[in-house]
Scaffold this motif. Sequence first.
Motif, mmCIF file in Angstrom:
data_model
loop_
_atom_site.group_PDB
_atom_site.id
_atom_site.type_symbol
_atom_site.label_atom_id
_atom_site.label_comp_id
_atom_site.label_asym_id
_atom_site.label_seq_id
_atom_site.Cartn_x
_atom_site.Cartn_y
_atom_site.Cartn_z
ATOM 1 N N ALA A 147 54.687 -78.313 125.114
ATOM 2 C CA ALA A 147 53.943 -76.622 125.434
ATOM 3 C C ALA A 147 53.928 -76.701 127.018
ATOM 4 C CB ALA A 147 52.866 -76.636 124.854
ATOM 5 N N ASN A 148 54.526 -75.782 127.918
ATOM 6 C CA ASN A 148 54.613 -75.143 129.526
ATOM 7 C C ASN A 148 55.112 -76.252 130.086
ATOM 8 O OD1 ASN A 148 53.235 -73.166 128.827
ATOM 9 N ND2 ASN A 148 51.556 -74.032 128.726
ATOM 10 N N SER A 149 56.114 -76.903 129.185
ATOM 11 C CA SER A 149 57.144 -77.949 130.332
ATOM 12 C C SER A 149 58.441 -78.091 130.655
ATOM 13 C CB SER A 149 56.970 -78.959 129.304
ATOM 14 O OG SER A 149 57.326 -78.879 128.233
ATOM 15 N N ILE A 150 59.074 -76.920 130.494
ATOM 16 C CA ILE A 150 59.873 -76.188 131.253
ATOM 17 C C ILE A 150 60.193 -75.547 132.140
ATOM 18 C CG2 ILE A 150 61.680 -75.482 130.645
ATOM 19 C CD1 ILE A 150 62.281 -76.039 127.298
ATOM 20 N N THR A 151 60.612 -75.961 133.010
ATOM 21 C CA THR A 151 60.392 -75.194 134.402
ATOM 22 C C THR A 151 61.776 -73.953 134.308
ATOM 23 O OG1 THR A 151 59.739 -76.551 135.795
ATOM 24 C CG2 THR A 151 60.759 -74.839 136.656
ATOM 25 N N SER A 152 61.767 -73.319 135.128
ATOM 26 C CA SER A 152 62.349 -71.555 134.058
ATOM 27 C C SER A 152 62.688 -70.390 135.536
ATOM 28 C CB SER A 152 62.442 -71.384 132.861
ATOM 29 O OG SER A 152 62.236 -72.007 131.945
ATOM 30 N N THR A 153 63.791 -70.394 135.491
ATOM 31 C CA THR A 153 64.281 -69.527 136.501
ATOM 32 C C THR A 153 65.144 -68.740 135.584
ATOM 33 O OG1 THR A 153 63.388 -70.924 138.197
ATOM 34 C CG2 THR A 153 64.939 -68.754 138.578
ATOM 35 N N LEU A 154 65.297 -67.334 136.140
ATOM 36 C CA LEU A 154 65.964 -66.230 135.702
ATOM 37 C C LEU A 154 66.359 -65.351 136.242
ATOM 38 C CD1 LEU A 154 67.670 -64.983 132.717
ATOM 39 C CD2 LEU A 154 65.181 -63.777 132.646
ATOM 40 N N THR A 155 67.027 -65.511 136.341
ATOM 41 C CA THR A 155 68.135 -64.456 137.410
ATOM 42 C C THR A 155 69.480 -63.397 136.454
ATOM 43 O OG1 THR A 155 68.341 -66.439 139.287
ATOM 44 C CG2 THR A 155 69.675 -64.269 139.995
ATOM 45 N N MET A 156 68.868 -61.873 136.590
ATOM 46 C CA MET A 156 68.453 -61.020 136.710
ATOM 47 C C MET A 156 70.036 -59.880 137.704
ATOM 48 S SD MET A 156 68.240 -60.927 133.251
ATOM 49 C CE MET A 156 68.176 -58.940 132.710
ATOM 50 N N VAL A 157 71.083 -59.751 136.864
ATOM 51 C CA VAL A 157 71.254 -58.501 138.463
ATOM 52 C C VAL A 157 71.526 -57.560 138.334
ATOM 53 C CG1 VAL A 157 74.232 -57.755 139.018
ATOM 54 C CG2 VAL A 157 73.722 -60.601 138.078
ATOM 55 N N LYS A 158 70.759 -56.914 139.570
ATOM 56 C CA LYS A 158 70.494 -55.443 139.873
ATOM 57 C C LYS A 158 72.007 -54.430 140.185
ATOM 58 C CE LYS A 158 67.809 -54.758 143.188
ATOM 59 N NZ LYS A 158 66.898 -54.821 144.456
ATOM 60 N N ALA A 159 71.756 -53.441 139.820
ATOM 61 C CA ALA A 159 73.153 -52.116 138.955
ATOM 62 C C ALA A 159 72.868 -51.619 140.974
ATOM 63 C CB ALA A 159 72.842 -51.074 137.887
ATOM 64 N N GLY A 160 73.905 -52.165 141.798
ATOM 65 C CA GLY A 160 74.354 -51.688 142.902
ATOM 66 C C GLY A 160 73.927 -52.360 143.798
ATOM 67 N N GLY A 161 73.746 -53.661 143.192
ATOM 68 C CA GLY A 161 73.230 -55.019 144.093
ATOM 69 C C GLY A 161 72.471 -56.105 144.434
ATOM 70 N N GLY A 162 72.820 -56.907 144.547
ATOM 71 C CA GLY A 162 71.098 -58.223 144.501
ATOM 72 C C GLY A 162 70.807 -58.484 142.762
ATOM 73 N N THR A 163 69.897 -59.481 142.977
ATOM 74 C CA THR A 163 69.721 -60.208 141.901
ATOM 75 C C THR A 163 67.537 -59.726 141.923
ATOM 76 O OG1 THR A 163 69.301 -62.420 142.863
ATOM 77 C CG2 THR A 163 71.403 -61.115 141.807
ATOM 78 N N VAL A 164 67.088 -60.471 140.516
ATOM 79 C CA VAL A 164 65.763 -59.753 140.825
ATOM 80 C C VAL A 164 65.819 -61.267 139.686
ATOM 81 C CG1 VAL A 164 63.780 -58.646 139.528
ATOM 82 C CG2 VAL A 164 65.337 -57.720 140.475
ATOM 83 N N THR A 165 64.536 -62.311 140.191
ATOM 84 C CA THR A 165 64.476 -63.320 139.820
ATOM 85 C C THR A 165 63.050 -63.330 138.675
ATOM 86 O OG1 THR A 165 65.778 -64.687 141.430
ATOM 87 C CG2 THR A 165 64.054 -65.490 139.712
ATOM 88 N N PHE A 166 63.492 -64.098 137.969
ATOM 89 C CA PHE A 166 62.101 -64.307 136.662
ATOM 90 C C PHE A 166 62.255 -65.801 136.749
ATOM 91 C CE2 PHE A 166 63.700 -59.671 136.032
ATOM 92 C CZ PHE A 166 62.282 -59.275 136.052
ATOM 93 N N THR A 167 60.299 -66.007 137.008
ATOM 94 C CA THR A 167 60.557 -67.705 136.681
ATOM 95 C C THR A 167 59.161 -68.164 136.204
ATOM 96 O OG1 THR A 167 59.141 -67.251 138.819
ATOM 97 C CG2 THR A 167 61.295 -67.827 139.289
ATOM 98 N N GLY A 168 58.586 -69.090 135.477
ATOM 99 C CA GLY A 168 57.918 -69.542 135.112
ATOM 100 C C GLY A 168 57.802 -71.397 133.924
ATOM 101 N N THR A 169 56.847 -71.595 134.009
ATOM 102 C CA THR A 169 56.383 -72.615 133.283
ATOM 103 C C THR A 169 56.139 -72.394 131.511
ATOM 104 O OG1 THR A 169 54.755 -73.062 134.114
ATOM 105 C CG2 THR A 169 56.892 -74.770 134.941
ATOM 106 N N ARG A 170 55.897 -71.203 131.237
ATOM 107 C CA ARG A 170 55.944 -70.972 130.256
ATOM 108 C C ARG A 170 56.673 -71.392 128.899
ATOM 109 N NH1 ARG A 170 51.965 -65.735 129.867
ATOM 110 N NH2 ARG A 170 51.302 -67.123 127.882
ATOM 111 N N ASN A 171 56.606 -71.930 127.590
ATOM 112 C CA ASN A 171 57.308 -72.237 126.061
ATOM 113 C C ASN A 171 56.351 -72.430 125.800
ATOM 114 O OD1 ASN A 171 57.203 -74.999 128.645
ATOM 115 N ND2 ASN A 171 58.081 -75.197 126.058
ATOM 116 N N PRO A 172 56.489 -72.389 123.961
ATOM 117 C CA PRO A 172 55.475 -73.058 123.062
ATOM 118 C C PRO A 172 56.150 -75.060 122.775
ATOM 119 C CG PRO A 172 57.465 -72.178 122.417
ATOM 120 C CD PRO A 172 57.620 -71.532 122.974
#
Length: 157
Positions: free
Chosen positions: A78-103
């Motif tokens: 549990a909580n052993s994966i370091t994850s970074t999810l990058t989502m694309v914003k309409a109109g340009g740019g990105t938003v990043t979601f991060t964490g180390t939460r997993n079952p």
Amino acid sequence: MQRTRICTGAALAAGALAVTGLAYAPTALAVTPTSATITANCGSFGGGAATLTATQNGTAATLTVNSSAITVPIAIGANSITSTLTMVKAGGGTVTFTGTRNPAMSAGSPVTVGPLNGTVAAGNRLEAFGGSLKMVVLGITITCTATGPQSPGPFVF
């Protein structure tokens, strides 16, 4: 007569409290849709359908990724994966979601990471297609990308 005044006064007081409570209640913001699906390609680690689930509380947002098509090759704590999810914003740019939460996951289990934390602005439209999910597991980086737009459409915060 006095009983009528007391009841009327109590009713007015209750009404005033209700109106005051509404005036000070925080505005609720909600992301739509709350869930979307993508087809992901994780290179030599596999690929297939994945579900993204979003929540929002003001400018704070979370995304969780689940996929029964993408499985873990070895047992992971549990909580052993370091994850970074990058989502694309309409109109340009990105938003990043991060964490180390997993079952905790046994070998062959479906992959689940999140909730991953990010910051959004009102009106942000976020899409997985064009972004990526990077997971670092035991020092190995696994990068997954969407092969097309998410369905039913972008998350609108």
